[in-house]
Design a protein around this motif. Structure first.
Motif, mmCIF file in Angstrom:
data_model
loop_
_atom_site.group_PDB
_atom_site.id
_atom_site.type_symbol
_atom_site.label_atom_id
_atom_site.label_comp_id
_atom_site.label_asym_id
_atom_site.label_seq_id
_atom_site.Cartn_x
_atom_site.Cartn_y
_atom_site.Cartn_z
ATOM 1 N N LYS A 1 0.841 -1.189 0.000
ATOM 2 C CA LYS A 1 0.000 0.000 0.000
ATOM 3 C C LYS A 1 0.884 1.250 0.000
ATOM 4 N N ILE A 2 0.358 2.302 -0.580
ATOM 5 C CA ILE A 2 1.028 3.592 -0.497
ATOM 6 C C ILE A 2 0.606 4.273 0.792
ATOM 7 N N VAL A 3 1.562 4.837 1.512
ATOM 8 C CA VAL A 3 1.246 5.628 2.702
ATOM 9 C C VAL A 3 1.706 7.057 2.453
ATOM 10 N N LEU A 4 0.793 7.996 2.678
ATOM 11 C CA LEU A 4 1.017 9.419 2.374
ATOM 12 C C LEU A 4 0.723 10.276 3.599
ATOM 13 N N PRO A 5 1.339 11.448 3.685
ATOM 14 C CA PRO A 5 0.892 12.410 4.696
ATOM 15 C C PRO A 5 -0.540 12.833 4.370
ATOM 16 N N ALA A 6 -1.341 13.078 5.382
ATOM 17 C CA ALA A 6 -2.731 13.482 5.154
ATOM 18 C C ALA A 6 -2.830 14.800 4.407
ATOM 19 N N THR A 7 -1.739 15.577 4.421
ATOM 20 C CA THR A 7 -1.723 16.872 3.723
ATOM 21 C C THR A 7 -1.243 16.750 2.281
ATOM 22 N N HIS A 8 -0.904 15.562 1.850
ATOM 23 C CA HIS A 8 -0.368 15.372 0.491
ATOM 24 C C HIS A 8 -1.420 15.719 -0.558
ATOM 25 N N ARG A 9 -0.972 16.200 -1.675
ATOM 26 C CA ARG A 9 -1.884 16.636 -2.749
ATOM 27 C C ARG A 9 -2.753 15.503 -3.274
ATOM 28 N N LEU A 10 -2.299 14.243 -3.097
ATOM 29 C CA LEU A 10 -3.048 13.085 -3.610
ATOM 30 C C LEU A 10 -3.730 12.285 -2.493
ATOM 31 N N ALA A 11 -3.753 12.848 -1.300
ATOM 32 C CA ALA A 11 -4.225 12.097 -0.135
ATOM 33 C C ALA A 11 -5.679 11.670 -0.233
ATOM 34 N N LYS A 12 -6.478 12.354 -1.025
ATOM 35 C CA LYS A 12 -7.902 12.024 -1.121
ATOM 36 C C LYS A 12 -8.208 11.043 -2.257
ATOM 37 N N LYS A 13 -7.184 10.639 -2.982
ATOM 38 C CA LYS A 13 -7.370 9.668 -4.061
ATOM 39 C C LYS A 13 -7.496 8.263 -3.492
ATOM 40 N N ARG A 14 -8.411 7.468 -4.057
ATOM 41 C CA ARG A 14 -8.577 6.081 -3.590
ATOM 42 C C ARG A 14 -7.475 5.192 -4.144
ATOM 43 N N LYS A 15 -7.010 5.498 -5.350
ATOM 44 C CA LYS A 15 -5.901 4.769 -5.961
ATOM 45 C C LYS A 15 -4.953 5.770 -6.596
ATOM 46 N N ILE A 16 -3.668 5.458 -6.509
ATOM 47 C CA ILE A 16 -2.661 6.386 -7.029
ATOM 48 C C ILE A 16 -1.661 5.604 -7.868
ATOM 49 N N ALA A 17 -1.365 6.130 -9.043
ATOM 50 C CA ALA A 17 -0.298 5.547 -9.854
ATOM 51 C C ALA A 17 1.033 5.857 -9.183
#
Length: 298
Positions: A168-184
């Protein structure tokens, strides 16, 4: 003095009759009487006093009988303990695991099932990175170790498949893609990656780097983390992004989000390492349980 002499003595003491004791023991009465006399001569005391109906214990015989019963009991217990140890039913069993392996539900289920099946085996747990655990295995500090399976197998070690986990990808909640369900994964080409040092966890490190290269970029090396839980905390502190086994999503830290990888399947294998040259009963029992809990290999 042999154990059979003690058994002969106790049989006579309990029956209070040499003939009946001989029948119980399946030997002749004269040889039994000779053995009792030989025992008395060895001890230098009379153990029995003859009566009109048989024999009774002397004071010395009473004292010897109490100790003789304890000796036979301890002997039986020693035999039973040796047999139990030979079957792997008692003793101590040492299990090593990596930080990421500890979160996999198969591991906890397997350990719980083993404890239920062998309640008299004392378990000790040791956490470490892959390199440390393989060294512990080599030094007999652990009997088995849950590790992430890489492409190389150290000499003297065999690996048993346990599970394949998606990453899984783990991102900071403030990341620009944080609200995406799937990320390339390629969308993270400009982000620094928080990772464990390769010498600590070569398999996990190589899976992350290999996945990034497959997506067309070389990952930017960010802050290194001492253990997997620290990776999540450093991502929460906005040091970068990372890839983690799906079971790590159990770590609910404020300030991070987990999301799926779009367009590719990235996974990592969990294996149980054991020594090749020696498989004591306790280890064999644990491996048997492990095979029952292992997920099928696709």
């Amino acid at each position: 003095m042999e154990l059979r002499h003690i058994r002969y003595f106790l049989a006579v003491a309990e029956e209070r009759n040499v003939t009946r004791a001989a029948e119980r023991l399946g030997i002749g009465q004269p040889p039994l009487s000779q053995q009792i006399h030989a025992l008395e001569d060895e001890l230098g005391v009379r153990l029995f006093r003859r009566t009109g109906h048989g024999v009774v214990l002397t004071e010395a015989g009473e004292s010897f009988a109490a100790d003789a019963k304890r000796i036979l009991h301890d002997t039986r217990l020693a035999v039973e303990n040796a047999q139990s140890a030979g079957r792997g039913e008692i003793g101590q069993f040492n299990i090593g695991f990596t930080g990421s392996a500890a979160f996999n539900p198969v591991v906890s289920k397997l350990i719980r099932a083993y404890r239920q099946a062998y309640p008299n085996v004392t378990l000790t747990l040791a956490e470490g990175n892959t390199a440390q655990l393989l060294a512990y295995l080599d030094d007999d500090r652990v009997d088995v170790a849950f590790v992430r399976l890489g492409s190389q197998s150290p000499a003297g070690v065999q690996f048993h498949h346990i599970a394949i986990e998606p990453m899984k990808i783990v991102l900071p909640a403030t990341h620009r893609l944080a609200k995406k369900r799937k990320i390339a994964l390629s969308a993270l080409a400009e982000d620094p990656f928080v990772m464990l040092p390769r010498e600590a966890s070569p398999t996990l490190h190589d899976v992350i780097v290999g996945a990034c290269r497959e997506a067309g970029f070389e990952p930017i090396a960010g802050q290194q983390a001492p253990q997997l839980s620290s990776v999540v905390n450093l991502v929460a502190a906005e040091f970068g992004v990372s890839l983690v086994p799906a079971s790590v999503c159990q770590i609910q830290v404020e300030g991070v989000v987990y999301t799926d990888v779009l367009g590719s399947s990235i996974s990592i294998r969990l294996a149980l390492a054991s020594r090749i040259e020696s498989t004591p009963a306790k280890t064999a029992n644990f491996l048997e349980k492990a095979l029952a809990f292992a997920s099928p290999i696709d």
